[in-house]
Write a protein that holds these residues in place. Structure first.
Motif, mmCIF file in Angstrom:
data_model
loop_
_atom_site.group_PDB
_atom_site.id
_atom_site.type_symbol
_atom_site.label_atom_id
_atom_site.label_comp_id
_atom_site.label_asym_id
_atom_site.label_seq_id
_atom_site.Cartn_x
_atom_site.Cartn_y
_atom_site.Cartn_z
ATOM 1 N N LEU A 295 0.828 -1.205 0.000
ATOM 2 C CA LEU A 295 0.000 0.000 0.000
ATOM 3 C C LEU A 295 0.865 1.259 0.000
ATOM 4 O O LEU A 295 0.472 2.282 -0.577
ATOM 5 C CB LEU A 295 -0.938 -0.011 1.211
ATOM 6 N N CYS A 296 2.036 1.192 0.652
ATOM 7 C CA CYS A 296 2.971 2.317 0.577
ATOM 8 C C CYS A 296 3.378 2.568 -0.880
ATOM 9 O O CYS A 296 3.473 3.723 -1.323
ATOM 10 C CB CYS A 296 4.206 2.029 1.417
ATOM 11 N N SER A 297 3.623 1.489 -1.620
ATOM 12 C CA SER A 297 3.988 1.636 -3.029
ATOM 13 C C SER A 297 2.857 2.266 -3.826
ATOM 14 O O SER A 297 3.090 3.087 -4.727
ATOM 15 C CB SER A 297 4.343 0.266 -3.624
ATOM 16 N N VAL A 298 1.621 1.899 -3.496
ATOM 17 C CA VAL A 298 0.462 2.482 -4.175
ATOM 18 C C VAL A 298 0.416 3.990 -3.935
ATOM 19 O O VAL A 298 0.157 4.779 -4.856
ATOM 20 C CB VAL A 298 -0.842 1.820 -3.683
ATOM 21 N N ILE A 299 0.651 4.408 -2.701
ATOM 22 C CA ILE A 299 0.617 5.838 -2.373
ATOM 23 C C ILE A 299 1.694 6.591 -3.145
ATOM 24 O O ILE A 299 1.449 7.683 -3.676
ATOM 25 C CB ILE A 299 0.785 6.035 -0.853
ATOM 26 N N VAL A 300 2.895 6.014 -3.227
ATOM 27 C CA VAL A 300 3.980 6.664 -3.960
ATOM 28 C C VAL A 300 3.601 6.847 -5.423
ATOM 29 O O VAL A 300 3.853 7.900 -6.024
ATOM 30 C CB VAL A 300 5.279 5.844 -3.832
ATOM 31 N N LYS A 301 2.993 5.848 -6.011
ATOM 32 C CA LYS A 301 2.594 5.946 -7.418
ATOM 33 C C LYS A 301 1.403 6.877 -7.593
ATOM 34 O O LYS A 301 1.278 7.558 -8.608
ATOM 35 C CB LYS A 301 2.272 4.548 -7.959
ATOM 36 N N TRP A 302 0.516 6.908 -6.604
ATOM 37 C CA TRP A 302 -0.716 7.698 -6.711
ATOM 38 C C TRP A 302 -0.436 9.189 -6.613
ATOM 39 O O TRP A 302 -1.052 9.995 -7.318
ATOM 40 C CB TRP A 302 -1.677 7.268 -5.609
ATOM 41 N N MET A 303 0.508 9.596 -5.748
ATOM 42 C CA MET A 303 0.752 11.020 -5.477
ATOM 43 C C MET A 303 1.641 11.622 -6.560
ATOM 44 O O MET A 303 2.816 11.921 -6.346
ATOM 45 C CB MET A 303 1.371 11.197 -4.088
ATOM 46 N N THR A 304 1.079 11.822 -7.721
ATOM 47 C CA THR A 304 1.843 12.322 -8.858
ATOM 48 C C THR A 304 2.238 13.784 -8.696
ATOM 49 O O THR A 304 3.137 14.267 -9.396
ATOM 50 C CB THR A 304 1.026 12.156 -10.146
ATOM 51 N N ASP A 305 1.582 14.521 -7.795
ATOM 52 C CA ASP A 305 1.903 15.941 -7.604
ATOM 53 C C ASP A 305 3.102 16.151 -6.680
ATOM 54 O O ASP A 305 3.594 17.282 -6.559
ATOM 55 C CB ASP A 305 0.695 16.690 -7.025
ATOM 56 N N VAL A 306 3.539 15.102 -5.992
ATOM 57 C CA VAL A 306 4.673 15.203 -5.074
ATOM 58 C C VAL A 306 5.806 14.351 -5.630
ATOM 59 O O VAL A 306 5.613 13.179 -5.981
ATOM 60 C CB VAL A 306 4.298 14.732 -3.654
ATOM 61 N N ASP A 307 6.991 14.936 -5.728
ATOM 62 C CA ASP A 307 8.140 14.215 -6.273
ATOM 63 C C ASP A 307 8.466 13.002 -5.403
ATOM 64 O O ASP A 307 8.403 13.076 -4.165
ATOM 65 C CB ASP A 307 9.357 15.151 -6.330
ATOM 66 N N PRO A 308 8.826 11.869 -6.008
ATOM 67 C CA PRO A 308 9.142 10.675 -5.208
ATOM 68 C C PRO A 308 10.316 10.880 -4.250
ATOM 69 O O PRO A 308 10.386 10.240 -3.205
ATOM 70 C CB PRO A 308 9.467 9.604 -6.266
#
Length: 342
Positions: free
Chosen positions: A48-61
């Motif tokens: 689920l952490c990976s999903v959040i990273v991919k989902w938040m396109t407005d925040v740089d990884p």
């Protein structure tokens, strides 16, 4: 996942068949599969952490990695103060810095891969870290590396090639996501594989740091990683607070899921041998495929599925081998599985 590598120290310090059960551990014996269940739940939260990273396109990884490491550092500080451990012990400082650098680079690269690759493909490549650990352990620690290690690495590399599909081998016509038409982004694949190599070296450095309390490692790791991530984020101009609303809630969820995954994995390793836990953790790949279809409508094609099967089989065999090696030499299962210990 690379952010959980400090847990390997607990496994290396205390071989399972020599452990004397603590009274609290005896309670868990009533449910023999509880450790595996907790390891699977840990995989759920980390996926689920990976999903959040991919989902938040407005925040740089890279910024997300900085928030993640802030969550690693804050809980570690009171633990190291309570135990009165030396934060930067003499004789181990270079290794602590190298471990911090490799672990930070691994997570930053994996976050980049999650953003720029199909979620399941990136997860499969990043999750192949244990397979490559044996190679680096042979190079730097002179640990034995036999026929099985070579076979598992070859199997994993074939799986990675099927997932990344280099244009020189597959041409430019192979879609990454079934009917979507999206092409494989080469830099995402490079980042995922680089994260695997950095993560494998972090494992090896943790073995060399055997005897150092995990709170010392996490304090150094969190401090170094937070500074490194903030510096990189500043240099690329991506340092900012997420906007109000959903993004900030997702940041909190990222920290919460990371914390829950960390605690559950720690408990699983306390109740169960490292080999079975590694096998249960491979469910991360299954979760990644489910979330990929459910949240992002990305349908994997036959190459991704075939590559994932190869990598997952290699990881599971590596976990099974670790389990067998932890058994007593006269155990019947060890004799029947003698091929895996070669």
């Amino acid at each position: 996942m690379p952010e959980n590598l400090e847990l390997q120290q607990l496994v290396d310090e205390e071989p399972d068949h020599d452990v004397k059960l603590h009274p609290r551990r005896l309670k868990f014996c009533k449910c023999p599969y509880l450790g595996l269940i907790l390891a699977t739940l840990s995989s759920l939260f980390f996926s689920l952490c990976s999903v959040i990273v991919k989902w938040m396109t407005d925040v740089d990884p890279m910024a997300l990695a900085a928030y993640r490491y802030l969550g690693v550092l804050l809980p570690a500080i009171p633990i190291v103060i309570y135990r009165q451990e030396p934060v930067f012990p003499s004789g181990k400082r270079i290794m602590l810095l190298l471990r911090s650098f490799t672990g930070t680079a691994a997570l930053m690269l994996s976050f980049y891969a999650f953003r720029h690759m199909p979620l399941a493909d990136a997860s499969v490549i990043v999750f192949s870290v244990p397979v490559f650990t044996g190679i680096f352990a042979r190079m730097f620690l002179k640990e034995p590396c036999g026929l099985f290690n070579a076979f598992s690495v070859v199997l994993t590399l074939i799986g990675v090639v099927l997932i990344t599909r280099p244009p020189s081998l597959f041409g430019a016509t192979v879609n990454s996501l079934g009917e979507s038409g999206q092409k494989t982004e080469i830099w995402g694949a490079v980042a995922a594989f680089s994260a695997t190599l950095f993560g494998a070296n972090a494992y090896v450095l943790l073995r060399a740091l055997k005897g150092i309390h995990f709170s010392v490692i996490m304090t150094n790791f969190g401090s170094f990683a937070l500074c490194q991530c903030l510096l990189v984020t500043y240099l690329i101009g991506a340092l900012c607070l997420p906007p109000c609303g959903l993004d900030r809630y997702l940041i909190v969820a990222l920290a919460l899921f990371s914390f829950l995954g960390q605690i559950l994995l720690t408990l699983a390793l306390q109740m169960e041998q490292a080999g079975p836990v590694a096998i249960a953790r491979s469910s991360d790949i299954v979760f990644a495929f489910v979330w990929q279809v459910l949240f992002f409508n990305e349908i994997p094609n036959r190459y991704s599925i075939g590559g994932a099967i190869l990598v997952m089989s290699s990881v599971m065999l590596t976990g099974l081998r670790k389990w067998i090696l932890a058994l007593p030499p006269d155990a019947s299962l060890r004799r029947r599985m003698a091929l895996l210990v070669k």
